[in-house]
Design a protein around this motif. Structure first.
Motif, PDB file in Angstrom:
ATOM      1  N   LEU A  84       0.684  -1.111  -0.279  1.00 25.27           N
ATOM      2  CA  LEU A  84      -0.009  -0.049  -0.030  1.00 25.27           C
ATOM      3  C   LEU A  84       0.771   0.794   0.028  1.00 25.27           C
ATOM      4  O   LEU A  84       2.063   1.398   1.206  1.00 25.27           O
ATOM      5  N   VAL A  85       0.677   1.786  -0.771  1.00 19.77           N
ATOM      6  CA  VAL A  85       1.214   3.817  -1.167  1.00 19.77           C
ATOM      7  C   VAL A  85       0.494   4.606  -0.541  1.00 19.77           C
ATOM      8  O   VAL A  85      -0.570   4.545  -1.270  1.00 19.77           O
ATOM      9  N   SER A  86       1.120   5.293   0.832  1.00 18.53           N
ATOM     10  CA  SER A  86      -0.050   6.572   0.817  1.00 18.53           C
ATOM     11  C   SER A  86       1.303   6.698   1.856  1.00 18.53           C
ATOM     12  O   SER A  86       1.669   6.307   2.436  1.00 18.53           O
ATOM     13  N   ASN A  87       0.474   7.622   2.816  1.00 24.06           N
ATOM     14  CA  ASN A  87       1.270   8.539   4.342  1.00 24.06           C
ATOM     15  C   ASN A  87       0.764   8.260   5.518  1.00 24.06           C
ATOM     16  O   ASN A  87      -0.281   8.228   5.639  1.00 24.06           O
ATOM     17  N   GLY A  88       1.324   7.614   6.348  1.00 27.22           N
ATOM     18  CA  GLY A  88       1.106   7.432   7.150  1.00 27.22           C
ATOM     19  C   GLY A  88       0.410   6.534   7.614  1.00 27.22           C
ATOM     20  O   GLY A  88       0.788   5.188   6.988  1.00 27.22           O
ATOM     21  N   ILE A  89      -0.143   6.437   8.708  1.00 30.59           N
ATOM     22  CA  ILE A  89      -1.511   5.597   9.126  1.00 30.59           C
ATOM     23  C   ILE A  89      -2.109   4.699   8.085  1.00 30.59           C
ATOM     24  O   ILE A  89      -2.138   3.648   9.463  1.00 30.59           O
ATOM     25  N   LYS A  90      -2.314   4.806   7.183  1.00 32.35           N
ATOM     26  CA  LYS A  90      -3.388   4.760   6.421  1.00 32.35           C
ATOM     27  C   LYS A  90      -2.729   3.216   5.700  1.00 32.35           C
ATOM     28  O   LYS A  90      -3.473   2.292   6.045  1.00 32.35           O
ATOM     29  N   GLY A  91      -1.671   2.959   5.540  1.00 29.83           N
ATOM     30  CA  GLY A  91      -0.932   2.250   5.194  1.00 29.83           C
ATOM     31  C   GLY A  91      -0.117   0.924   6.291  1.00 29.83           C
ATOM     32  O   GLY A  91      -0.407   0.313   6.028  1.00 29.83           O
ATOM     33  N   MET A  92       0.029   1.698   6.830  1.00 30.22           N
ATOM     34  CA  MET A  92       0.095   0.312   8.345  1.00 30.22           C
ATOM     35  C   MET A  92      -1.868  -0.115   8.946  1.00 30.22           C
ATOM     36  O   MET A  92      -1.022  -1.159   9.072  1.00 30.22           O
ATOM     37  N   ALA A  93      -2.778   0.760   8.925  1.00 30.59           N
ATOM     38  CA  ALA A  93      -3.482   0.217   8.658  1.00 30.59           C
ATOM     39  C   ALA A  93      -3.991  -0.649   7.910  1.00 30.59           C
ATOM     40  O   ALA A  93      -4.202  -1.902   8.517  1.00 30.59           O
ATOM     41  N   PHE A  94      -3.652  -0.784   6.853  1.00 31.28           N
ATOM     42  CA  PHE A  94      -3.996  -1.040   5.711  1.00 31.28           C
ATOM     43  C   PHE A  94      -3.354  -2.813   5.579  1.00 31.28           C
ATOM     44  O   PHE A  94      -3.479  -4.321   5.629  1.00 31.28           O
ATOM     45  N   ALA A  95      -2.028  -2.511   6.085  1.00 27.66           N
ATOM     46  CA  ALA A  95      -0.446  -3.666   6.020  1.00 27.66           C
ATOM     47  C   ALA A  95      -0.952  -4.456   7.126  1.00 27.66           C
ATOM     48  O   ALA A  95      -0.941  -5.770   7.064  1.00 27.66           O
ATOM     49  N   SER A  96      -1.162  -3.997   8.273  1.00 22.00           N
ATOM     50  CA  SER A  96      -1.882  -5.160   9.813  1.00 22.00           C
ATOM     51  C   SER A  96      -2.713  -5.363   9.529  1.00 22.00           C
ATOM     52  O   SER A  96      -2.838  -7.099   9.615  1.00 22.00           O
ATOM     53  N   SER A  97      -4.207  -5.407   9.005  1.00 15.84           N
ATOM     54  CA  SER A  97      -5.545  -6.125   8.089  1.00 15.84           C
ATOM     55  C   SER A  97      -5.198  -7.223   7.604  1.00 15.84           C
ATOM     56  O   SER A  97      -4.949  -8.171   7.492  1.00 15.84           O
ATOM     57  N   VAL A  98      -4.213  -6.805   6.460  1.00 13.83           N
ATOM     58  CA  VAL A  98      -3.639  -8.017   5.029  1.00 13.83           C
ATOM     59  C   VAL A  98      -2.947  -8.586   5.688  1.00 13.83           C
ATOM     60  O   VAL A  98      -3.333 -10.213   5.391  1.00 13.83           O
ATOM     61  N   LYS A  99      -2.062  -8.990   6.581  1.00 10.91           N
ATOM     62  CA  LYS A  99      -0.811  -9.432   6.895  1.00 10.91           C
ATOM     63  C   LYS A  99      -1.211 -10.952   8.154  1.00 10.91           C
ATOM     64  O   LYS A  99      -1.276 -11.535   8.040  1.00 10.91           O
ATOM     65  N   LYS A 100      -3.215 -10.437   9.003  1.00 11.17           N
ATOM     66  CA  LYS A 100      -3.757 -11.690   9.755  1.00 11.17           C
ATOM     67  C   LYS A 100      -3.830 -12.754   8.476  1.00 11.17           C
ATOM     68  O   LYS A 100      -4.115 -13.246   9.048  1.00 11.17           O
ATOM     69  N   ILE A 101      -3.630 -12.557   7.699  1.00  7.82           N
ATOM     70  CA  ILE A 101      -4.054 -13.992   6.107  1.00  7.82           C
ATOM     71  C   ILE A 101      -3.130 -14.793   6.151  1.00  7.82           C
ATOM     72  O   ILE A 101      -1.529 -14.401   5.749  1.00  7.82           O
ATOM     73  N   ASP A 102      -3.133 -15.888   6.695  1.00  5.46           N
ATOM     74  CA  ASP A 102      -2.262 -16.310   6.569  1.00  5.46           C
ATOM     75  C   ASP A 102      -1.784 -16.651   4.756  1.00  5.46           C
ATOM     76  O   ASP A 102      -2.475 -17.373   4.199  1.00  5.46           O
ATOM     77  N   GLY A 103      -0.206 -16.280   4.575  1.00  9.56           N
ATOM     78  CA  GLY A 103       0.272 -16.906   3.575  1.00  9.56           C
ATOM     79  C   GLY A 103       0.196 -15.517   2.295  1.00  9.56           C
ATOM     80  O   GLY A 103       0.705 -15.567   1.606  1.00  9.56           O
ATOM     81  N   ILE A 104       0.168 -14.630   3.337  1.00  4.24           N
ATOM     82  CA  ILE A 104       0.218 -13.208   2.508  1.00  4.24           C
ATOM     83  C   ILE A 104       1.155 -12.212   3.396  1.00  4.24           C
ATOM     84  O   ILE A 104       1.147 -12.195   4.545  1.00  4.24           O
ATOM     85  N   ASP A 105       1.777 -11.389   2.809  1.00 10.96           N
ATOM     86  CA  ASP A 105       2.925 -10.442   3.245  1.00 10.96           C
ATOM     87  C   ASP A 105       2.272  -8.794   2.697  1.00 10.96           C
ATOM     88  O   ASP A 105       2.311  -9.292   1.733  1.00 10.96           O
ATOM     89  N   ALA A 106       2.223  -8.360   4.053  1.00 11.84           N
ATOM     90  CA  ALA A 106       2.051  -7.006   3.081  1.00 11.84           C
ATOM     91  C   ALA A 106       2.795  -6.433   4.142  1.00 11.84           C
ATOM     92  O   ALA A 106       3.171  -6.115   4.748  1.00 11.84           O
ATOM     93  N   LYS A 107       2.819  -4.605   3.214  1.00  8.75           N
ATOM     94  CA  LYS A 107       3.803  -3.582   4.060  1.00  8.75           C
ATOM     95  C   LYS A 107       3.562  -2.066   3.364  1.00  8.75           C
ATOM     96  O   LYS A 107       2.547  -2.482   2.382  1.00  8.75           O
ATOM     97  N   SER A 108       3.377  -1.257   3.851  1.00  9.63           N
ATOM     98  CA  SER A 108       3.170   0.201   3.636  1.00  9.63           C
ATOM     99  C   SER A 108       4.402   0.713   3.415  1.00  9.63           C
ATOM    100  O   SER A 108       5.598   0.361   2.962  1.00  9.63           O
ATOM    101  N   PHE A 109       4.502   1.942   1.798  1.00  6.61           N
ATOM    102  CA  PHE A 109       5.163   1.810   1.470  1.00  6.61           C
ATOM    103  C   PHE A 109       5.048   3.662   1.355  1.00  6.61           C
ATOM    104  O   PHE A 109       3.884   3.897   0.970  1.00  6.61           O
ATOM    105  N   LYS A 110       5.983   4.332   1.526  1.00  8.90           N
ATOM    106  CA  LYS A 110       5.206   5.785   0.999  1.00  8.90           C
ATOM    107  C   LYS A 110       5.373   6.294  -0.263  1.00  8.90           C
ATOM    108  O   LYS A 110       4.831   7.634  -0.728  1.00  8.90           O
ATOM    109  N   ASP A 111       6.788   5.830  -1.595  1.00 11.68           N
ATOM    110  CA  ASP A 111       6.159   6.181  -2.725  1.00 11.68           C
ATOM    111  C   ASP A 111       5.775   4.956  -3.383  1.00 11.68           C
ATOM    112  O   ASP A 111       6.775   3.775  -2.953  1.00 11.68           O
TER     113      ASP A 111
END
Length: 121
Positions: A84-111
């Protein structure tokens, strides 16, 4: 109802989604987004997804929940990396939600470039 300005497309091994400011959170819009995502996931040889969120406002809870649902839907198609590319907390909230799914790697980025580097390697 005016068509919103979101876009989904595939390039190399990545399905991209671009969501503008004012992205509607209506169920009908999520259905259209998911249909397009499934179409690309089935047709293309992809294993990663990048969402580009151009909203300054916070993401509604429904949007974060829908992201996790999309990640689950992408998994059978081999899409196991979500950025997820966004600024700040949005990316972290998204990555946290998606990371809970077994077998999925999620990360937030600024660009987008950083996200692409991660998603394509």
């Amino acid at each position: 109802m005016a068509d919103s300005q979101w876009k989904l497309w595939a390039d190399e091994n990545v399905v991209y989604a671009k969501f503008p400011e004012g992205m509607p959170a209506e169920e009908s819009e999520f259905i259209r987004i998911n249909e397009r995502f499934e179409e690309l996931a089935e047709k293309e040889r992809v294993d990663a997804h990048i969402s580009i969120i151009q909203m300054e406002s916070s993401l509604p809870r429904e949007v974060i929940e829908k992201a996790a649902e999309a990640a689950k839907a992408g998994k059978p198609h081999g899409i196991t990396r979500w950025a997820l590319v966004s600024n700040g907390i949005k990316g972290m909230a998204f990555a946290s939600s998606v990371k809970k799914i077994d077998g999925i790697d999620a990360k937030s980025f600024k660009d987008v470039e950083e996200a692409e580097e991660w998603a394509t390697n």
